[in-house]
Write an enzyme that holds these catalytic residues in place. Sequence first.
Site, PDB file in Angstrom:
ATOM      1  N   ASP A 141       2.620   8.536 -10.780  1.00 19.41           N
ATOM      2  CA  ASP A 141       2.797   7.572 -11.873  1.00 19.41           C
ATOM      3  C   ASP A 141       4.202   7.629 -12.475  1.00 19.41           C
ATOM      4  O   ASP A 141       4.654   6.673 -13.097  1.00 19.41           O
ATOM      5  CB  ASP A 141       1.777   7.834 -12.994  1.00 19.41           C
ATOM      6  N   GLY A 184      -0.626   3.983 -10.922  1.00 16.77           N
ATOM      7  CA  GLY A 184       0.352   4.175 -12.001  1.00 16.77           C
ATOM      8  C   GLY A 184      -0.259   4.331 -13.377  1.00 16.77           C
ATOM      9  O   GLY A 184       0.444   4.539 -14.346  1.00 16.77           O
ATOM     10  N   GLN A 286      -1.166   6.195  -1.349  1.00 15.44           N
ATOM     11  CA  GLN A 286       0.101   6.454  -2.055  1.00 15.44           C
ATOM     12  C   GLN A 286       0.304   7.929  -2.362  1.00 15.44           C
ATOM     13  O   GLN A 286       1.384   8.351  -2.747  1.00 15.44           O
ATOM     14  CB  GLN A 286       0.129   5.684  -3.384  1.00 15.44           C
TER      15      GLN A 286
HETATM   16  O1  F6P Z   1      -2.481   9.901 -12.134  1.00 18.17           O
HETATM   17  C1  F6P Z   1      -2.400   9.743 -10.759  1.00 18.17           C
HETATM   18  C2  F6P Z   1      -3.373   8.723 -10.267  1.00 18.17           C
HETATM   19  O2  F6P Z   1      -3.163   8.562  -8.884  1.00 18.17           O
HETATM   20  C3  F6P Z   1      -3.328   7.371 -10.958  1.00 18.17           C
HETATM   21  O3  F6P Z   1      -2.251   6.566 -10.540  1.00 18.17           O
HETATM   22  C4  F6P Z   1      -4.682   6.824 -10.620  1.00 18.17           C
HETATM   23  O4  F6P Z   1      -5.101   5.876 -11.580  1.00 18.17           O
HETATM   24  C5  F6P Z   1      -5.562   8.039 -10.651  1.00 18.17           C
HETATM   25  O5  F6P Z   1      -4.709   9.161 -10.466  1.00 18.17           O
HETATM   26  C6  F6P Z   1      -6.638   8.055  -9.619  1.00 18.17           C
HETATM   27  O6  F6P Z   1      -7.462   9.151  -9.848  1.00 18.17           O
HETATM   28  P1  F6P Z   1      -8.511   9.689  -8.773  1.00 18.17           P
HETATM   29  O7  F6P Z   1      -7.744  10.472  -7.745  1.00 18.17           O
HETATM   30  O8  F6P Z   1      -9.423  10.538  -9.566  1.00 18.17           O
HETATM   31  O9  F6P Z   1      -9.158   8.497  -8.146  1.00 18.17           O
END
Ligand code: F6P
Length: 360
Positions: A141, A184, A286
């Site tokens: 992010d 992000g 990503q």
């Molecule tokens: O904070 C990093 C991030 O990849 C964010 O961009 C995204 O919203 C979130 O984590 C996704 O979280 P998880 O891996 O729990 O799906």
Amino acid sequence: MSRTIGVLTSGGDCAGLNAAIRAVVTRAVMGYGWSVKGIRYATQGLMERPVNALNLGPRAMDGQMLQMGGTILGTVNTGNPFAWPLPDGSVIDRSDEVLEGLTLLGIDGLIAIGGDGSLRILHRLMKRADLPFIAIPKTVDNDVQATDRAIGFESAVSVATSACDSLRSGAMSQQRIMILEVMGREAGHIALATGIAGGADAILIPEIPVSLERVAAAIQARCQREERDWALVVVAEAVRREDGRLVTDGIVGEKPHFGGISGYIAERLGVLTGRVARATVLGHLQRGDRPNAADRLIASSLGVAAVDLLARHSRDRMVAWQKGEVVDVPLDDVAGDPRLVDPQGSLVAMARGLGICFGD
Ligand code: F6P
């Protein structure tokens, strides 16, 4: 003086974490003759008995670590020890167990590689532990205060830019509007950088209120001017619907979990332009890629600097990347809100200069 330090990774995984661990171990062992304990699964590993940790020696310094995604130490982005969730929905404070885990480990200092949420929790914990603490910022992010770059961001943008290239060929071939949704949270850094590098016609970020009518009009005008029938839009996951609602599917670690705004935007742009629009949610691709060269460089530099700070008896500081150089800042300066895109900033102005529409 012989010392043992601990290192852990906390929050969501991303590219470059292993490069940072490698730098910490290399600098500590080769530079100072210290021992390094790798704490597994962050604060969760510190609550386990025995504490879940391993000695990090020469194998962790292997150059292979530079190119490996993920983290050899494991990580967690849930389970705040100050508000540990129980099955019945209530929460309890388990911070004493984490502090006890640090004592049992017998370390003289701790380096944590984490994002803004996990660094805030660890900073609060370490204020109570009588141990030097140094933080290294990581998160795709790129929203940690006081640093231009967090480990993982550059690689995420590379992956998302490649996705734009792939989507453009489909858009051109089938005369479509392609919408790429990137991560992000509330910050539009990935979307902004990807949209510029990937040649988007519109970049939609949470920091700039979006009118889809304006986006549709900009796409139509551009198609007419450039005699083409396709367009590429990059949208950040926390952009709101026209009715102001966020598109989420639950809560993770006390924060909303985003995903799916691109589907809504595709539907609306399809109606508003009369063109076929398709949505792609890039998601965790990503985060899991091989770190690119920029992330390896940043991770290596920050890892070495963090150990050097401990050697100088600094504490409660974060190493940061500012204007292409490593500096260090007090952790108290980092504890506030996430660092967002400045809508008046030079990158947004430059994107506007390229004719990119922000929907405002
Ligand atoms: O904070 C990093 C991030 O990849 C964010 O961009 C995204 O919203 C979130 O984590 C996704 O979280 P998880 O891996 O729990 O799906």
